[in-house]
Design an enzyme around this catalytic site. Structure first.
Site: not given
Ligand code: GBH
Length: 450
Positions: A166, A356
């Site tokens: 991320e 995720e």
């Protein structure tokens, strides 16, 4: 409706070093920016820190046994860079390296495939102090060195590496002015942030190359939380608008990596603040990856808008739009269909993983005292149905990692949000599987949404 997944579909859980390991001062680990940040008064809810977290550093055998019991075939976790290189570079901390060897071997012995993330935000503090962290090319270079080192240390037993988790969270939100929730906490202007973004992309590209050089047979990818654009209504104009929005709204990270260029719309929008870059750097940034890992929690709903220059509009969510315990998780299970579909359609990616997906839920006990997280089961089931829709249409979605195995240190929210399918009592550190753990375990064993 198809509820089955293709044979070989990978089921896993996910965690990150600073969120679960604890052992912050053990065996020569150096501090990371998150250690410093969490110890700065006012930064983390209730003054929580990751000093102990789930104490996985000392309880990894128990956690591996737990995973084995759940029967998930893979586990995604990150390495603490400063556990291996306490100052981010220089001499290796053998004890830190040994820990990961034990952890990886333990997973393998339990029949669990280790998926290693090299960087999940816990930058060695020393690189921040000495070079300004991701503001500097020194950090980029040391990251590539660290990637190469890890790949040569573990390339014999780890087949899947992710460079970075991320981008947004350790660039914009960590270095930008007015953003106070992510370490190290900075005050850069737009131009400065755009250079941090660019350095982070370069670190990814150089990391890919370093891993390949050291472990030629490994698969290399990343775990990015690209903004997921979902057509508000599934008609062709809205679908086309959502695909365009997905590509353009991720121009500064995923699109740059996949296409090796910054889109004109991004450069124009940033104007004088646009990042400075060379063609050579863009080639490094777009070093081919073997898979795209995509973290996803919520959607941006898109509608076609012929009257705007972009051709699309991002729709607001009303106050009654359903959300989970953490309000930013607006429930939009379509994401596990549309993100893989767009990644495949736009860039021909043949290996896509959901690295995720999950949600926080407050503990709810039933009358037998079990944590009865029917809300999480609801969230997971609906996201899995959309994932099954993707695989049934031939979209090459190859696996699903649930965030998270354990309740853990949820960054600036401390321990106030519980994302685990396994409950952790942060006083006693006792682990107790929730009902959702049983759910995911059964889904994995039947390879089918239940
Ligand atoms: C992922 O980040 C991380 O990879 C993982 O470490 C983390 O634990 C997990 O998700 C759950 O959060 O709307 O102002 O409340 C997700 C990053 C964090 C982005 C929370 C949105 C909400 C900010 N997200 N953030 S706000």
């Amino acid at each position: 409706m198809n509820r089955c997944f293709p044979e070989g579909f990978l089921w896993g859980s996910a965690t990150a070093s600073y969120q679960v390991e604890g052992g912050a001062l053990q065996d020569g680990r150096g501090p990371s920016v998150w250690d410093t940040f969490s110890h700065t008064p006012g930064k983390i809810k209730l003054g929580h820190t990751g000093d102990v977290a789930c104490d996985q550093y000392n309880r990894h055998a128990e956690d591996i046994a737990l995973m084995k019991k759940l029967g998930l075939g893979a586990h995604r976790f990150s390495l603490s860079w400063s556990r291996i290189f306490p100052t981010g570079r220089g001499a290796v901390n053998q004890k830190g390296l040994d820990y990961y060897r034990r952890f990886i071997d333990g997973l393998r012995e339990a029949g669990i495939d280790p998926w290693v993330t090299l960087f999940h935000w816990d930058l060695p503090q020393s690189l921040q102090d000495d070079f300004g962290g991701w503001q500097s090319r020194e950090t980029v270079k040391y990251f590539a060195d660290y990637c190469g080192f890890v790949a040569s240390a573990f390339g014999d037993t780890v087949s899947n590496f992710m460079t970075i988790n991320e981008f947004m969270c350790f660039t914009d939100w960590a270095y930008g002015a007015g953003e106070e929730n992510y370490a190290p906490g900075g005050n850069l202007d737009r131009k400065g942030v755009n250079m941090v973004r660019h350095n982070a992309l370069l670190a990814h590209g150089m990391g890919v190359q370093a891993i390949r050089a050291a472990a030629p047979s490994a698969s290399v990818g990343l775990a990015e939380n690209a903004l997921v654009c979902v057509p508000v209504i599934e008609t062709k104009p809205h679908i086309d608008a959502a695909r365009k929005a997905y590509r353009e709204m991720n121009a500064h990270f995923l699109t740059a990596i996949m296409e090796g260029k910054y889109l004109d719309c991004y450069l124009e929008e940033q104007g004088a603040d646009a990042p400075e870059f060379t063609a050579e750097e863009m080639a490094v940034i777009s070093s081919p990856v073997d898979f795209v890992g995509h973290n996803m929690y919520l959607a941006h709903h898109i509608e076609a808008d012929p009257s705007s220059s972009s051709g699309y509009r991002v729709l607001p969510h009303s106050a009654s739009y359903p959300h989970m315990h953490a309000h930013w998780i607006k429930v939009s299970p379509e994401i596990t269909y549309w993100a893989p579909r767009f990644v495949h359609e736009l860039w021909n990616v043949e290996n896509i993983y959901i690295t995720e997906n999950g949600c926080a839920c407050p503990d709810q006990l039933d009358d037998s005292g079990r944590i009865c997280d029917t809300d999480r089961i609801f969230y997971l089931r609906n996201h899995l149905l959309s994932a099954a829709r993707a695989t049934s249409e031939g979209i090459p979605l190859k696996g699903y990692f649930c965030w998270s195995l354990l309740d853990n240190f949820e960054w600036a929210d401390g321990y106030t949000y519980r994302f685990g399918i396994v409950h952790v009592d942060f006083e006693t550190l006792v682990r107790t599987p929730k009902m959702s753990a049983e759910y995911l375990s059964l889904v994995a064993s039947e390879n089918k949404v239940l």
